[in-house]
Design a protein around this motif. Sequence first.
Motif, PDB file in Angstrom:
ATOM      1  N   GLY A  48       6.932   2.503  -6.760  1.00 53.71           N
ATOM      2  CA  GLY A  48       8.157   3.352  -7.088  1.00 53.71           C
ATOM      3  C   GLY A  48       8.563   4.305  -6.181  1.00 53.71           C
ATOM      4  N   PHE A  49       7.390   4.843  -5.583  1.00 57.37           N
ATOM      5  CA  PHE A  49       7.695   6.152  -4.555  1.00 57.37           C
ATOM      6  C   PHE A  49       7.080   5.612  -3.392  1.00 57.37           C
ATOM      7  CE2 PHE A  49       5.921  10.237  -3.063  1.00 57.37           C
ATOM      8  CZ  PHE A  49       7.137  10.607  -3.081  1.00 57.37           C
ATOM      9  N   ILE A  50       5.636   5.131  -3.260  1.00 59.83           N
ATOM     10  CA  ILE A  50       5.084   4.698  -1.996  1.00 59.83           C
ATOM     11  C   ILE A  50       4.646   3.381  -2.130  1.00 59.83           C
ATOM     12  CG2 ILE A  50       4.145   7.113  -1.277  1.00 59.83           C
ATOM     13  CD1 ILE A  50       1.665   6.305  -2.617  1.00 59.83           C
ATOM     14  N   THR A  51       4.124   2.518  -0.814  1.00 57.49           N
ATOM     15  CA  THR A  51       3.658   1.499  -0.918  1.00 57.49           C
ATOM     16  C   THR A  51       1.983   1.573  -0.732  1.00 57.49           C
ATOM     17  OG1 THR A  51       4.163   1.181   1.407  1.00 57.49           O
ATOM     18  CG2 THR A  51       5.875   0.228  -0.343  1.00 57.49           C
ATOM     19  N   VAL A  52       1.368   0.718  -1.339  1.00 63.01           N
ATOM     20  CA  VAL A  52      -0.194   0.849  -1.170  1.00 63.01           C
ATOM     21  C   VAL A  52      -0.658  -0.393  -0.993  1.00 63.01           C
ATOM     22  CG1 VAL A  52      -0.610   3.034  -2.583  1.00 63.01           C
ATOM     23  CG2 VAL A  52      -0.581   0.642  -3.643  1.00 63.01           C
ATOM     24  N   ALA A  53      -1.772  -0.781  -0.018  1.00 63.32           N
ATOM     25  CA  ALA A  53      -2.467  -1.934   0.030  1.00 63.32           C
ATOM     26  C   ALA A  53      -2.960  -2.307  -1.059  1.00 63.32           C
ATOM     27  CB  ALA A  53      -3.554  -1.695   1.169  1.00 63.32           C
ATOM     28  N   PRO A  54      -3.024  -3.817  -1.326  1.00 65.35           N
ATOM     29  CA  PRO A  54      -3.711  -4.361  -2.495  1.00 65.35           C
ATOM     30  C   PRO A  54      -5.186  -4.248  -2.189  1.00 65.35           C
ATOM     31  CG  PRO A  54      -2.576  -6.207  -1.105  1.00 65.35           C
ATOM     32  CD  PRO A  54      -2.210  -4.783  -0.302  1.00 65.35           C
ATOM     33  N   VAL A  55      -5.954  -4.466  -3.442  1.00 64.29           N
ATOM     34  CA  VAL A  55      -7.360  -4.333  -3.446  1.00 64.29           C
ATOM     35  C   VAL A  55      -8.075  -5.992  -2.945  1.00 64.29           C
ATOM     36  CG1 VAL A  55      -9.503  -3.878  -4.780  1.00 64.29           C
ATOM     37  CG2 VAL A  55      -7.388  -2.255  -5.207  1.00 64.29           C
ATOM     38  N   TYR A  56      -8.914  -5.570  -2.092  1.00 65.98           N
ATOM     39  CA  TYR A  56      -9.620  -6.917  -1.543  1.00 65.98           C
ATOM     40  C   TYR A  56     -11.144  -6.504  -2.212  1.00 65.98           C
ATOM     41  CZ  TYR A  56      -5.613  -7.727   1.103  1.00 65.98           C
ATOM     42  OH  TYR A  56      -4.154  -7.827   1.563  1.00 65.98           O
ATOM     43  N   HIS A  57     -11.778  -7.839  -2.379  1.00 67.79           N
ATOM     44  CA  HIS A  57     -13.213  -7.888  -2.186  1.00 67.79           C
ATOM     45  C   HIS A  57     -13.928  -8.454  -1.084  1.00 67.79           C
ATOM     46  CE1 HIS A  57     -13.453  -6.176  -6.302  1.00 67.79           C
ATOM     47  NE2 HIS A  57     -12.300  -7.071  -6.482  1.00 67.79           N
ATOM     48  N   LEU A  58     -14.740  -7.847  -0.415  1.00 66.67           N
ATOM     49  CA  LEU A  58     -15.286  -8.272   0.799  1.00 66.67           C
ATOM     50  C   LEU A  58     -16.736  -8.731   0.697  1.00 66.67           C
ATOM     51  CD1 LEU A  58     -13.881  -6.277   3.709  1.00 66.67           C
ATOM     52  CD2 LEU A  58     -13.545  -8.818   3.353  1.00 66.67           C
ATOM     53  N   SER A  59     -17.343  -9.563   1.650  1.00 70.35           N
ATOM     54  CA  SER A  59     -18.872  -9.601   1.605  1.00 70.35           C
ATOM     55  C   SER A  59     -19.049  -9.112   2.929  1.00 70.35           C
ATOM     56  CB  SER A  59     -18.986 -11.198   1.746  1.00 70.35           C
ATOM     57  OG  SER A  59     -20.459 -11.318   1.757  1.00 70.35           O
ATOM     58  N   VAL A  60     -20.222  -7.940   2.926  1.00 72.68           N
ATOM     59  CA  VAL A  60     -20.140  -7.222   4.143  1.00 72.68           C
ATOM     60  C   VAL A  60     -21.758  -7.666   4.680  1.00 72.68           C
ATOM     61  CG1 VAL A  60     -20.584  -4.910   5.207  1.00 72.68           C
ATOM     62  CG2 VAL A  60     -18.845  -5.501   3.254  1.00 72.68           C
ATOM     63  N   ILE A  61     -21.842  -8.173   5.644  1.00 69.86           N
ATOM     64  CA  ILE A  61     -23.139  -8.775   6.240  1.00 69.86           C
ATOM     65  C   ILE A  61     -23.867  -8.370   7.439  1.00 69.86           C
ATOM     66  CG2 ILE A  61     -24.470 -11.034   6.590  1.00 69.86           C
ATOM     67  CD1 ILE A  61     -21.806 -12.304   5.343  1.00 69.86           C
ATOM     68  N   PRO A  62     -25.000  -7.508   7.120  1.00 70.97           N
ATOM     69  CA  PRO A  62     -25.302  -6.964   8.574  1.00 70.97           C
ATOM     70  C   PRO A  62     -25.775  -8.000   9.565  1.00 70.97           C
ATOM     71  CG  PRO A  62     -26.576  -6.362   6.599  1.00 70.97           C
ATOM     72  CD  PRO A  62     -25.945  -7.338   6.424  1.00 70.97           C
ATOM     73  N   ARG A  63     -25.158  -7.540  10.899  1.00 70.97           N
ATOM     74  CA  ARG A  63     -25.271  -8.440  11.944  1.00 70.97           C
ATOM     75  C   ARG A  63     -26.829  -8.473  12.401  1.00 70.97           C
ATOM     76  NH1 ARG A  63     -20.646 -10.190  14.407  1.00 70.97           N
ATOM     77  NH2 ARG A  63     -18.715  -8.959  13.780  1.00 70.97           N
TER      78      ARG A  63
END
Length: 106
Positions: free
Chosen positions: A91-106
Amino acid sequence: MEVWPVLSTVLHDPTMFKSPSVFNPENFLDENGCFKKNDAFVPFSSGKRICLGESLARMELFLFFTTILQSFQLKPLVPPEDLDPTPLENGFITVAPVYHLSVIPR
Ligand code: HEM
């Protein structure tokens, strides 16, 4: 008289961006896939009241993302084509939707 600059009208200008309403890297690429500066991309505003922290913010974003991408592999938990990056409006600002990520060390 007060002047309220509304940056979103500039950042969504259909005459300056191929697809102004969606996240599309092609908005910033030429026909050869090379980076092309777009004068309408002014997230830090312009003129006398331009953001004083622009260079700090750009440096931080560069360091933040390069460090993450150098150290980790990021994988979505669902097929990428099932992800919807459309911003949510509150209604006032737009926000990014929430995501779930897998974070794997290289
Ligand atoms: C991605 C990060 C950032 C974005 C997108 C951003 C964006 C903006 C924008 C659009 C304005 C102009 C507002 C207006 O029209 O009056 C502004 C003003 C300002 N920003 Fe930022 N900003 C960011 C980060 C920062 C940081 C890190 C700092 C300081 C450490 C900062 C300090 C300021 C200040 C002091 C102003 C007021 C300038 C003035 O009115 O003369 N910003 N910012």
